[in-house]
Design a protein around this motif. Structure first.
Motif, short mmCIF file in Angstrom:
data_model
loop_
_atom_site.label_atom_id
_atom_site.label_comp_id
_atom_site.label_asym_id
_atom_site.label_seq_id
_atom_site.Cartn_x
_atom_site.Cartn_y
_atom_site.Cartn_z
N THR A 33 -4.70 77.50 49.52
CA THR A 33 -5.17 76.46 49.02
C THR A 33 -6.28 76.76 48.10
OG1 THR A 33 -5.18 75.17 51.06
CG2 THR A 33 -6.75 74.42 49.68
N VAL A 34 -7.02 78.13 48.07
CA VAL A 34 -7.53 78.27 47.10
C VAL A 34 -7.00 78.60 45.64
CG1 VAL A 34 -9.50 80.41 46.60
CG2 VAL A 34 -9.26 79.59 48.84
N HIS A 35 -5.83 79.48 46.06
CA HIS A 35 -5.13 79.54 44.51
C HIS A 35 -4.64 78.38 43.89
CE1 HIS A 35 -5.50 83.44 46.22
NE2 HIS A 35 -5.25 84.21 45.39
N LYS A 36 -4.09 77.42 44.92
CA LYS A 36 -3.63 76.11 44.50
C LYS A 36 -4.61 75.31 43.85
CE LYS A 36 -1.22 73.98 47.23
NZ LYS A 36 -1.03 73.06 48.54
N ALA A 37 -5.99 75.30 44.36
CA ALA A 37 -6.93 74.75 43.73
C ALA A 37 -7.50 75.28 42.40
CB ALA A 37 -8.08 74.53 44.51
N MET A 38 -7.46 76.60 42.23
CA MET A 38 -7.75 77.20 41.01
C MET A 38 -6.55 76.87 39.88
SD MET A 38 -10.38 79.26 41.15
CE MET A 38 -10.40 80.39 39.93
N ALA A 39 -5.52 76.89 40.44
CA ALA A 39 -4.37 76.42 39.36
C ALA A 39 -4.63 75.09 38.76
CB ALA A 39 -3.11 76.58 39.83
N ASN B 79 2.97 84.45 44.30
CA ASN B 79 3.00 84.12 45.71
C ASN B 79 2.83 85.58 46.69
OD1 ASN B 79 2.78 81.34 45.51
ND2 ASN B 79 5.12 81.25 45.18
N ASN B 80 3.88 86.22 46.13
CA ASN B 80 3.70 87.62 46.82
C ASN B 80 2.52 88.35 47.02
OD1 ASN B 80 6.67 87.24 47.52
ND2 ASN B 80 7.32 88.39 45.77
N THR B 81 1.80 88.34 45.89
CA THR B 81 0.47 89.00 45.80
C THR B 81 -0.42 88.21 46.57
OG1 THR B 81 0.95 89.71 43.59
CG2 THR B 81 -1.33 89.76 44.44
N ILE B 82 -0.58 86.97 46.83
CA ILE B 82 -1.29 86.03 47.56
C ILE B 82 -1.19 86.33 48.93
CG2 ILE B 82 -1.93 83.70 48.21
CD1 ILE B 82 -1.09 82.85 45.38
N SER B 83 -0.06 86.60 49.39
CA SER B 83 0.45 86.63 50.92
C SER B 83 0.05 88.19 51.33
CB SER B 83 1.73 86.20 51.12
OG SER B 83 2.42 87.13 50.39
N GLY B 84 0.13 88.97 50.60
CA GLY B 84 -0.02 90.24 50.96
C GLY B 84 -1.40 90.62 51.00
N THR B 85 -2.03 90.16 50.00
CA THR B 85 -3.87 90.11 49.83
C THR B 85 -4.37 89.50 51.18
OG1 THR B 85 -3.81 90.20 47.48
CG2 THR B 85 -5.99 89.64 48.56
N PHE B 86 -3.83 88.52 51.68
CA PHE B 86 -4.46 87.93 52.72
C PHE B 86 -4.15 88.79 54.12
CE2 PHE B 86 -4.69 85.39 56.64
CZ PHE B 86 -6.03 84.56 56.43
N PRO C 159 -9.43 88.71 44.07
CA PRO C 159 -9.16 88.22 45.22
C PRO C 159 -9.88 88.85 46.73
CG PRO C 159 -7.31 87.59 44.06
CD PRO C 159 -8.03 88.92 43.37
N LYS C 160 -9.17 89.98 46.80
CA LYS C 160 -9.22 90.88 47.77
C LYS C 160 -10.82 91.43 48.11
CE LYS C 160 -7.36 95.00 50.06
NZ LYS C 160 -8.53 95.62 50.62
N GLU C 161 -11.42 91.57 46.82
CA GLU C 161 -12.94 92.18 46.87
C GLU C 161 -13.63 90.99 47.20
OE1 GLU C 161 -15.61 93.40 43.09
OE2 GLU C 161 -14.09 94.71 43.44
N THR C 162 -13.34 89.90 46.56
CA THR C 162 -14.24 88.73 46.50
C THR C 162 -14.16 88.18 48.31
OG1 THR C 162 -13.77 87.89 44.37
CG2 THR C 162 -14.64 86.30 45.96
N GLY D 276 -1.23 88.21 37.35
CA GLY D 276 -0.63 88.06 38.34
C GLY D 276 -1.39 87.11 39.60
N PHE D 277 -2.51 86.81 39.28
CA PHE D 277 -3.33 86.00 40.27
C PHE D 277 -2.60 84.98 41.00
CE2 PHE D 277 -6.37 82.80 41.43
CZ PHE D 277 -7.46 83.55 42.01
N PHE D 278 -1.83 84.15 40.49
CA PHE D 278 -0.81 83.15 41.10
C PHE D 278 0.36 83.55 41.71
CE2 PHE D 278 -3.80 81.15 38.01
CZ PHE D 278 -4.78 80.57 38.77
#
Length: 379
Positions: A357-363, A95-102, A334-337, A91-93
């Motif tokens: 942007t980081v996740h978009k670029a990784m994709a 969207n809910n995980t990405i916004s919650g992590t930030f 992501p959170k640890e990094t 689930g790296f990509f």
């Protein structure tokens, strides 16, 4: 076999060609015809770099990881293939995980009593709310009292130096000289700049020569533009850097991403991904010193620069860190990094849009590197 026949089979010894002469402080016609370094000019594309007995293996043959296709025409197995698949499955990509992590990322700043040098030079700082501890600041060996708003960052799974820095204040010529002194001192092979044209009334022409074949002097630092290449959203400059009184020059590639607005994410990330992949490849070069001797590694370092040296520069750092980890076969947390990077430099990544942007670029990077159906389905 008679003597005459044996003599015909003997090969004539070939004369060893001498290396090109080192370029002078000012470019000349002779310099243009005989480039003195691996960054050969376009006028002499067949000339060989001066090596002093050291042969660059990367120039002789592509590495296994760089071979894109097999005999059947399909892509070779990418070293990060299995890691990428695991990250997609985890689930790296999402969207809910990405916004919650930030939202959960720490925003702690180092205490000002650990940043006396930063505190005493606030007039040179573009982001005064993001202090840098003294032990992280870059110090110039020739002028340790000259302040540069640049910090060393320890990147997980990467054993070279990465530096985050702001665009120098061009109103003071000493700041520009000190910036290039730092690039030379830290043996920087790649500088990636993310600024818009005329952002904060700064032009790159004030910092280095932009045209191929031109040069400039900033105090005791001589800069010679050897090559310019342009893509849709990035322009690269190959610069020769030579301090006054020094006989050995440094060649550095400056990549300028010119469509990334301050405090915003990046919509089209293709050129960003390609640029950081080049930086990953060029910053570790394997040399074969002599036949029968083991290989050695020649390490060169990287600078990420934006107007404040935190938001866009920090976003590039976060992406670069994730790419380096995947290349080593390690899944990215992501959170640890991000916690580790912000502990190194507060203010890294301004907002959720830049984090996205980081996740978009990784994709995009994953899709470029893999033919896996599950990876190609990443939104």
């Amino acid at each position: 076999m008679n003597k005459s026949m044996r003599s015909k089979r003997k090969k004539k010894p070939t004369a060893m060609k001498s290396g090109g002469e080192r370029s002078e402080r000012k470019p000349s016609k002779q310099t243009a015809k005989k480039p003195s370094t691996p960054a050969a000019s376009e006028r002499a594309p067949k000339s060989k770099p001066k090596s002093n007995g050291i042969t660059c293996r990367e120039q002789q043959e592509p590495s296994k990881n760089e071979k894109k296709t097999s005999k059947g025409g399909s892509k070779e197995m990418w070293t990060g293939e299995e890691t990428a698949k695991k990250m997609v499955a985890s689930g790296f990509f999402n969207n809910n995980t990405i916004s919650g992590t930030f939202k959960d990322l720490p925003t702690l700043k180092p205490p000002l009593d650990s940043c006396p040098c930063f505190k005493n030079n606030l007039q040179k700082v573009r982001a005064p709310d993001c202090p840098i501890p003294d032990d992280k600041l870059i110090k110039l060996t020739h002028a340790p009292d000259n302040f540069i708003c640049a910090s060393k960052v320890t990147v997980p799974e990467y054993n070279r130096t990465v530096i985050l820095t702001q665009v120098p204040d061009v109103s003071n010529a000493q700041n520009i000289e000190d910036f290039w002194r730092m690039i030379f001192q830290e043996n920087v092979a790649s500088v990636v700049i993310a600024v818009m044209p005329l952002e904060s009334s700064v032009t790159l022409q004030q910092i280095f020569p932009l045209l191929n074949g031109t040069y400039s002097n900033h105090g005791k630092m001589f800069l010679n533009n050897k090559k310019v290449e342009s893509a849709v959203a990035v322009t690269s400059y190959t610069l020769e850097i030579l301090p006054d009184g020094c006989s050995n020059s440094l060649f550095t590639t400056v990549y300028h991403l010119h469509n990334w607005r301050q405090k915003r994410g990046l919509e089209q990330v293709g050129d960003l991904v390609n640029t950081l992949e080049k930086v990953l490849k060029t910053n570790e070069v394997t040399f074969n010193v002599n036949l029968g001797l083991p290989d050695i590694l020649f390490f060169q370092n990287t600078v990420f620069m934006s107007m404040n040296g935190t938001g866009r520069a920090g976003t590039m750092l976060a992406l670069f860190t994730a790419m380096a980890q995947v290349q080593k076969g390690k899944e990215v947390n992501p959170k640890e990094t991000m916690e580790k990077l912000r502990a190194e430099r507060c203010g890294v990544v301004d907002n959720a849009e830049q984090y996205g942007t980081v996740h978009k670029a990784m994709a995009v990077w994953f899709k470029n590197k893999s033919n896996s159906e599950e990876i190609q389905k990443i939104a």
